[in-house]
Scaffold this motif. Structure first.
Motif, short mmCIF file in Angstrom:
data_model
loop_
_atom_site.label_atom_id
_atom_site.label_comp_id
_atom_site.label_asym_id
_atom_site.label_seq_id
_atom_site.Cartn_x
_atom_site.Cartn_y
_atom_site.Cartn_z
N HIS A 151 0.85 -1.19 0.00
CA HIS A 151 0.00 0.00 0.00
C HIS A 151 0.89 1.24 0.00
CE1 HIS A 151 -3.66 -2.25 0.83
NE2 HIS A 151 -3.04 -2.86 1.81
N PRO A 152 0.46 2.29 -0.68
CA PRO A 152 1.21 3.54 -0.62
C PRO A 152 1.00 4.20 0.74
CG PRO A 152 -0.82 3.86 -1.85
CD PRO A 152 -0.73 2.38 -1.52
N ALA A 153 1.83 5.18 1.03
CA ALA A 153 1.73 5.89 2.31
C ALA A 153 0.32 6.42 2.56
CB ALA A 153 2.75 7.03 2.36
N GLU A 154 -0.35 6.85 1.50
CA GLU A 154 -1.69 7.42 1.63
C GLU A 154 -2.67 6.46 2.33
OE1 GLU A 154 0.13 7.32 -1.15
OE2 GLU A 154 0.34 9.40 -1.79
N HIS A 155 -2.41 5.18 2.17
CA HIS A 155 -3.28 4.17 2.77
C HIS A 155 -3.31 4.27 4.30
CE1 HIS A 155 -5.27 0.25 3.13
NE2 HIS A 155 -4.39 -0.05 4.06
N ASP A 174 10.39 8.41 5.11
CA ASP A 174 10.55 6.96 5.26
C ASP A 174 9.39 6.24 4.57
OD1 ASP A 174 11.54 4.51 6.05
OD2 ASP A 174 11.03 4.75 8.17
N PRO A 175 9.45 6.08 3.25
CA PRO A 175 8.33 5.45 2.54
C PRO A 175 8.11 4.01 3.00
CG PRO A 175 10.17 5.88 1.04
CD PRO A 175 10.55 6.43 2.37
N PRO A 176 6.87 3.53 2.92
CA PRO A 176 6.59 2.16 3.33
C PRO A 176 7.44 1.16 2.54
CG PRO A 176 4.54 3.36 2.95
CD PRO A 176 5.66 4.22 2.47
N ASN A 177 8.13 0.29 3.26
CA ASN A 177 8.95 -0.74 2.62
C ASN A 177 8.55 -2.12 3.15
OD1 ASN A 177 9.95 -0.64 5.18
ND2 ASN A 177 12.09 -0.46 4.60
N PHE A 178 7.29 -2.25 3.45
CA PHE A 178 6.74 -3.49 4.01
C PHE A 178 5.48 -3.83 3.24
CE2 PHE A 178 5.49 0.29 6.35
CZ PHE A 178 4.12 0.24 6.26
N TRP A 179 4.99 -5.02 3.48
CA TRP A 179 3.79 -5.46 2.78
C TRP A 179 3.04 -6.47 3.63
CZ3 TRP A 179 8.80 -6.46 1.35
CH2 TRP A 179 9.23 -7.79 1.40
N GLY A 180 1.78 -6.60 3.33
CA GLY A 180 0.96 -7.64 3.95
C GLY A 180 0.91 -8.85 3.02
N ILE A 181 0.30 -9.90 3.49
CA ILE A 181 0.21 -11.14 2.73
C ILE A 181 -1.25 -11.55 2.61
CG2 ILE A 181 0.77 -13.61 2.73
CD1 ILE A 181 3.17 -11.89 2.07
N GLU A 190 -4.24 14.99 3.99
CA GLU A 190 -3.77 13.62 3.79
C GLU A 190 -2.65 13.58 2.75
OE1 GLU A 190 -7.14 11.09 3.02
OE2 GLU A 190 -7.76 11.15 5.13
N ALA A 191 -2.81 14.34 1.68
CA ALA A 191 -1.77 14.37 0.64
C ALA A 191 -0.47 14.96 1.17
CB ALA A 191 -2.27 15.17 -0.57
N LEU A 192 -0.57 16.00 1.99
CA LEU A 192 0.63 16.61 2.58
C LEU A 192 1.36 15.63 3.49
CD1 LEU A 192 -0.75 20.17 3.43
CD2 LEU A 192 1.08 19.64 1.81
N VAL A 193 0.61 14.95 4.33
CA VAL A 193 1.22 13.99 5.26
C VAL A 193 1.82 12.81 4.48
CG1 VAL A 193 0.80 12.38 7.17
CG2 VAL A 193 -0.22 14.66 7.21
N ALA A 194 1.12 12.32 3.50
CA ALA A 194 1.64 11.20 2.69
C ALA A 194 2.92 11.61 1.97
CB ALA A 194 0.58 10.73 1.70
N ALA A 195 2.97 12.83 1.43
CA ALA A 195 4.19 13.31 0.76
C ALA A 195 5.34 13.38 1.75
CB ALA A 195 3.93 14.68 0.13
N TRP A 196 5.07 13.84 2.96
CA TRP A 196 6.10 13.91 4.00
C TRP A 196 6.61 12.50 4.34
CZ3 TRP A 196 6.22 11.97 9.01
CH2 TRP A 196 7.27 12.42 9.80
N VAL A 197 5.70 11.56 4.51
CA VAL A 197 6.08 10.18 4.82
C VAL A 197 6.94 9.61 3.70
CG1 VAL A 197 5.20 7.82 5.09
CG2 VAL A 197 4.14 9.70 6.36
N VAL A 200 -2.82 7.10 6.13
CA VAL A 200 -3.06 8.46 6.60
C VAL A 200 -4.56 8.69 6.74
CG1 VAL A 200 -2.75 10.91 6.14
CG2 VAL A 200 -0.98 9.30 5.43
N SER A 201 -4.95 9.26 7.87
CA SER A 201 -6.35 9.63 8.08
C SER A 201 -6.40 11.07 8.59
CB SER A 201 -7.02 8.71 9.10
OG SER A 201 -8.26 9.26 9.52
N ALA A 202 -6.85 11.97 7.73
CA ALA A 202 -6.96 13.37 8.14
C ALA A 202 -7.91 13.51 9.32
CB ALA A 202 -7.43 14.22 6.97
N ARG A 203 -8.97 12.73 9.34
CA ARG A 203 -9.92 12.82 10.45
C ARG A 203 -9.25 12.44 11.78
NH1 ARG A 203 -14.39 14.82 8.77
NH2 ARG A 203 -15.28 14.23 6.75
N SER A 204 -8.37 11.44 11.75
CA SER A 204 -7.65 11.07 12.98
C SER A 204 -6.70 12.18 13.42
CB SER A 204 -6.85 9.78 12.77
OG SER A 204 -7.72 8.69 12.60
N ILE A 205 -6.04 12.79 12.45
CA ILE A 205 -5.13 13.91 12.78
C ILE A 205 -5.93 15.04 13.41
CG2 ILE A 205 -3.62 15.69 11.79
CD1 ILE A 205 -2.86 13.54 9.64
#
Length: 127
Positions: free
Chosen positions: A44-48, A98-105, A87-94, A50-55
């Protein structure tokens, strides 16, 4: 689509083009294994994450702790477009930091050493 393998069903390793390539790597690195679990690597990309509502909710709680009722309506009127921008700003910062370098299965299944030997994809005995 890429695939990962596991020898214990919990930790998955590598990203391979086919389930068979993932299994071959598992058998090569772990010659004692007679079967490995293989699953689709789901990224998933960083955007996945990020929740603006949570912030906004976290900020509202902090403001409430500081100012009580005076901050009650703060940020209540942010539009969907403004929340999407956050959300776009936070995702760009992430992605910069440190972009996501992990994955689920997902969609796991077992591949046995015998199956790969029968298909001619693996030598008999230990790899």
């Amino acid at each position: 689509m890429s695939y990962s393998y596991s020898t214990n069903g919990e930790q998955f390793h590598g990203k391979f083009d086919t389930p068979e390539q993932a299994a071959i790597e598992g058998f090569t690195k772990h010659p004692e294994q007679q079967a490995v679990e293989v699953g689709e690597a789901i990224t998933h990309p960083a955007e996945h994450y990020v929740s603006a509502r949570s912030i906004v909710d976290d900020m509202k709680c902090a403001a409430d702790d500081t100012a009580g009722e005076a901050a009650e309506d703060w940020l209540d009127y942010a539009t969907e477009a403004q929340l999407a921008e956050l959300e776009a700003l936070v995702a760009a910062w992430v992605n910069e930091v440190d972009p996501p370098n992990f994955w689920g299965i997902g969609n796991t299944h077992t591949i046995t050493r015998a199956e790969l030997i029968a298909k001619g994809l693996l030598q008999g005995g230990a790899a």
